[in-house]
Every structure is written in C-alpha cells, then in structure tokens.
Design a protein around this motif. Structure first.
Motif, PDB file in Angstrom:
ATOM      1  N   THR A   2      -5.798  -6.005   2.936  1.00  0.00           N
ATOM      2  CA  THR A   2      -6.608  -5.015   2.487  1.00  0.00           C
ATOM      3  C   THR A   2      -6.559  -3.665   3.026  1.00  0.00           C
ATOM      4  O   THR A   2      -5.291  -3.307   2.393  1.00  0.00           O
ATOM      5  CB  THR A   2      -7.836  -5.258   3.138  1.00  0.00           C
ATOM      6  OG1 THR A   2      -7.900  -5.794   4.359  1.00  0.00           O
ATOM      7  CG2 THR A   2      -8.452  -6.702   2.623  1.00  0.00           C
ATOM      8  N   HIS A   3      -6.965  -3.196   4.006  1.00  0.00           N
ATOM      9  CA  HIS A   3      -6.610  -1.913   4.558  1.00  0.00           C
ATOM     10  C   HIS A   3      -5.714  -1.537   5.482  1.00  0.00           C
ATOM     11  O   HIS A   3      -5.780  -1.368   6.434  1.00  0.00           O
ATOM     12  CB  HIS A   3      -8.125  -1.106   5.021  1.00  0.00           C
ATOM     13  CG  HIS A   3      -7.825   0.327   5.070  1.00  0.00           C
ATOM     14  ND1 HIS A   3      -6.976   1.131   4.713  1.00  0.00           N
ATOM     15  CD2 HIS A   3      -8.958   1.074   5.401  1.00  0.00           C
ATOM     16  CE1 HIS A   3      -7.383   2.545   4.717  1.00  0.00           C
ATOM     17  NE2 HIS A   3      -8.464   2.478   4.942  1.00  0.00           N
TER      18      HIS A   3
ATOM     19  N   GLU B  41       0.707  -1.080   0.095  1.00  0.00           N
ATOM     20  CA  GLU B  41      -0.037   0.037  -0.095  1.00  0.00           C
ATOM     21  C   GLU B  41       0.836   1.359  -0.140  1.00  0.00           C
ATOM     22  O   GLU B  41       1.747   1.437   0.926  1.00  0.00           O
ATOM     23  CB  GLU B  41      -0.824   0.066   1.216  1.00  0.00           C
ATOM     24  CG  GLU B  41      -1.447   1.333   1.625  1.00  0.00           C
ATOM     25  CD  GLU B  41      -2.428   1.988   0.730  1.00  0.00           C
ATOM     26  OE1 GLU B  41      -1.882   2.720  -0.025  1.00  0.00           O
ATOM     27  OE2 GLU B  41      -3.567   1.615   0.656  1.00  0.00           O
TER      28      GLU B  41
ATOM     29  N   ARG C 160     -14.901   5.429   0.785  1.00  0.00           N
ATOM     30  CA  ARG C 160     -14.799   5.941   2.389  1.00  0.00           C
ATOM     31  C   ARG C 160     -14.528   7.498   2.199  1.00  0.00           C
ATOM     32  O   ARG C 160     -14.877   8.226   3.338  1.00  0.00           O
ATOM     33  CB  ARG C 160     -13.312   5.502   2.895  1.00  0.00           C
ATOM     34  CG  ARG C 160     -13.721   3.871   3.054  1.00  0.00           C
ATOM     35  CD  ARG C 160     -12.374   3.402   3.831  1.00  0.00           C
ATOM     36  NE  ARG C 160     -12.227   1.837   3.593  1.00  0.00           N
ATOM     37  CZ  ARG C 160     -12.316   1.083   2.839  1.00  0.00           C
ATOM     38  NH1 ARG C 160     -11.934   1.537   1.589  1.00  0.00           N
ATOM     39  NH2 ARG C 160     -12.334  -0.189   2.859  1.00  0.00           N
TER      40      ARG C 160
ATOM     41  N   ASP D 274     -13.036  -2.105   9.004  1.00  0.00           N
ATOM     42  CA  ASP D 274     -11.707  -1.841   8.565  1.00  0.00           C
ATOM     43  C   ASP D 274     -10.618  -2.423   9.389  1.00  0.00           C
ATOM     44  O   ASP D 274      -9.525  -2.932   8.899  1.00  0.00           O
ATOM     45  CB  ASP D 274     -11.495  -0.662   7.645  1.00  0.00           C
ATOM     46  CG  ASP D 274     -12.123  -0.357   6.530  1.00  0.00           C
ATOM     47  OD1 ASP D 274     -12.636  -1.373   5.883  1.00  0.00           O
ATOM     48  OD2 ASP D 274     -12.686   0.842   6.360  1.00  0.00           O
TER      49      ASP D 274
ATOM     50  N   HIS E 146      -6.813   6.792   6.273  1.00  0.00           N
ATOM     51  CA  HIS E 146      -6.443   6.864   4.744  1.00  0.00           C
ATOM     52  C   HIS E 146      -7.770   6.316   4.044  1.00  0.00           C
ATOM     53  O   HIS E 146      -8.618   5.398   4.371  1.00  0.00           O
ATOM     54  CB  HIS E 146      -5.567   5.945   4.213  1.00  0.00           C
ATOM     55  CG  HIS E 146      -5.353   5.969   2.760  1.00  0.00           C
ATOM     56  ND1 HIS E 146      -4.349   4.940   2.134  1.00  0.00           N
ATOM     57  CD2 HIS E 146      -5.386   7.073   1.797  1.00  0.00           C
ATOM     58  CE1 HIS E 146      -4.481   5.390   0.710  1.00  0.00           C
ATOM     59  NE2 HIS E 146      -5.011   6.572   0.502  1.00  0.00           N
TER      60      HIS E 146
ATOM     61  N   LYS F 126      -9.608   5.363   1.630  1.00  0.00           N
ATOM     62  CA  LYS F 126      -9.613   4.719   0.173  1.00  0.00           C
ATOM     63  C   LYS F 126     -11.102   4.655  -0.355  1.00  0.00           C
ATOM     64  O   LYS F 126     -11.773   4.167   0.343  1.00  0.00           O
ATOM     65  CB  LYS F 126      -8.928   3.332   0.431  1.00  0.00           C
ATOM     66  CG  LYS F 126      -7.521   3.469   0.939  1.00  0.00           C
ATOM     67  CD  LYS F 126      -7.007   1.935   1.248  1.00  0.00           C
ATOM     68  CE  LYS F 126      -7.030   1.031   0.203  1.00  0.00           C
ATOM     69  NZ  LYS F 126      -6.027   1.493  -0.724  1.00  0.00           N
TER      70      LYS F 126
ATOM     71  N   SER G 191     -12.649   6.033   7.731  1.00  0.00           N
ATOM     72  CA  SER G 191     -12.935   4.459   7.374  1.00  0.00           C
ATOM     73  C   SER G 191     -13.636   3.807   8.131  1.00  0.00           C
ATOM     74  O   SER G 191     -14.147   4.442   9.119  1.00  0.00           O
ATOM     75  CB  SER G 191     -11.274   4.067   7.530  1.00  0.00           C
ATOM     76  OG  SER G 191     -10.384   4.308   6.620  1.00  0.00           O
TER      77      SER G 191
END
Length: 273
Positions: free
Chosen positions: A233-234, A167, A252, A262, A247, A249, A258
């Motif tokens: 994932t996150h 990421e 969101r 998550d 963040h 993403k 978020s």
C-alpha cells in the motif's frame, strides 16, 4: 538554455523534477513551493508545467512549458487520446469500466517528462530525482540523506519497491550510469511504440517495473530498493522518505496529510504526531 544563469557557474549534484497541470497546481502543486529551501543545497527544481502559470519565483526553480518541451508526449496523446484502452477503459459484463491501472494517457506525462529531463541533464548532473507534485516536505532534508539513498555504481535507479509493482512517487536516477539512455528509450518507447497495450497494466509504475526486471535480468543494471516487500500500500511514508516527506495519494490531498492508519511503523517526527 539548459540551466538558469546562476547554475551555469555551479556544480549540481542532483535535480528534482515534477510536472502538474493547472488544477493540480491549484490543488497541490503549490506544496512544492518550499522544496527549493528544504532540500539540500546543490540542487535545482525543474517543473514541466501544463497550461499553468507558476507564481513562485526562485533562482533554483526552472519551469518548462509542457506543450513546447514535450513534443513526443504531444504525438502520443494525438495517437492515443481517443483510444479507450489507452485511457483506462476495459469491457466488462456491465459495460465499460475505468481503472487507473490501464490509463496510459493519464500517467504518460511523468514518463515523457522524466525522459526529457534525463536526456537534457545526463552529462551535467549526478542524480535526477523524480518527485510527484502531491508531496509535502515536512522537515529539511540534509545533503547526507540525499547522498545516502542515491543510486551508486551499477545501480541505475533508487526506487520504492513493495510487494506489488513499485511506488514511483520518488525515483532517483543515476545519470552517470552507462545504460541510463537505454533505460529512457525503453521506458518512453513502451508508450511511443504501443507496447504498453500488451502489458497487464499500463501506468508508469508498472512499465517502470517491467523495464527494471528486464535490465536486471539481462545484467545491464542494478536497481536500489528503498521500500519494503512487506507492504503493498502506502510504501512512500513507510520508507526512509517518510522521515522528511508525506505523499498525499488519492483523497489524502483534501486532508493535506496522510492518515495515521497508513503508517506501519512508529514514527517520531513532529509531522506524524
């Protein structure tokens, strides 16, 4: 002029770099307005602004005009702007399908902005931090935290590793590393040379990962993991960064936060309650 006048008389330990276009600025870019105050002292926020007038004014904010400052990106877009594969389109049984994993043109902004900033500041600053514009700083970030997670010695960059490609919403680059310009040439060169078309995926995170693997495999540099191999994932908010930042993403951004779902671990910061 590389730095605003006040900074020419002060030592910078790190700079934070981001980029966004007009829609991005209106939708989420203004989230960065608090960053000059919430990050530790001794830093500068550099924005590569694409066709947008930045309203915020701060002595620690430096804005570059995207089109004037990034001629290599302009050349890349001219070369691949009409190339379907470079814009995320692939043939399938049902016709053309689009997927971000192949959208080199969309994600090239980050690559060329990082490359330009590293070239500008590698003799002046210890660390360059790339931070995606759709990031909220929900708690003041102390200097000792920035220092703790920074890449040191033979570590060329600190990054958010995960089970798949990294990421790259946050990457800290060690501008004192002897191979930092080698990294830049390979990262940017994957796009300018057309090499990205030979890769399984062509967005910036995948290309970053391939350059990382090459440089570690050849013993040219090490990279400092800040994420987790247990998630794919996150990872941003499930890393040490989640204590201070969120963040946003994908969708969101509309929620401005978020989701609790998550989180893979129990956070105690007020933002997450």
């Amino acid at each position: 002029m590389l730095l605003p006048n006040p900074w020419q008389r002060e030592k910078l330990s790190h700079i934070v770099v981001t980029t966004f276009h007009e829609k991005g600025y209106r939708d989420y870019g203004k989230m960065h307005r608090d960053i000059p105050h919430s990050l530790a002292a001794g830093h500068l926020l550099v924005v590569y602004a694409e066709n947008v007038e930045i309203e915020e004014k701060d002595r620690r904010l430096l804005v570059f005009d995207h089109d004037e400052t990034l001629p290599r990106l302009r050349d890349f877009r001219e070369a691949y702007g009409r190339n379907l594969q470079a814009n995320g389109f692939r043939p399938s049984a049902n016709g053309l399908v689009r997927d971000f994993r192949w959208d080199a043109v969309r994600f090239s902004n980050k690559v060329f902005a990082v490359a330009d900033a590293i070239r500008r500041y590698h003799t002046m600053v210890d660390q360059l931090i790339w931070l995606d514009a759709d990031t909220v700083t929900h708690r003041d970030i102390p200097r000792n935290f920035i220092d703790k997670i920074a890449p040191r010695g033979n570590q060329l960059a600190a990054y958010l590793n995960r089970r798949i490609y990294p990421e790259c919403g946050w990457v800290g680059y060690n501008l004192r590393h002897r191979e930092i310009l080698t990294f830049v040439e390979r990262f940017e060169g994957a796009y300018t040379s057309g090499y990205f078309q030979t890769l399984k995926e062509s967005h910036d995170s995948f290309v970053f990962w391939k350059v990382l693997q090459q440089m570690e495999g050849d013993g040219e540099a090490r990279f400092k993991p800040l994420g987790s191999n247990l998630t794919k994932t996150h990872v941003f908010i499930n890393s040490v960064l989640g204590s201070y930042m969120d963040h946003l993403k994908g969708d969101r951004k509309q929620d401005g936060k978020s989701r609790r779902s998550d989180l893979k671990w129990n956070r105690r910061e007020a933002w997450w309650q």
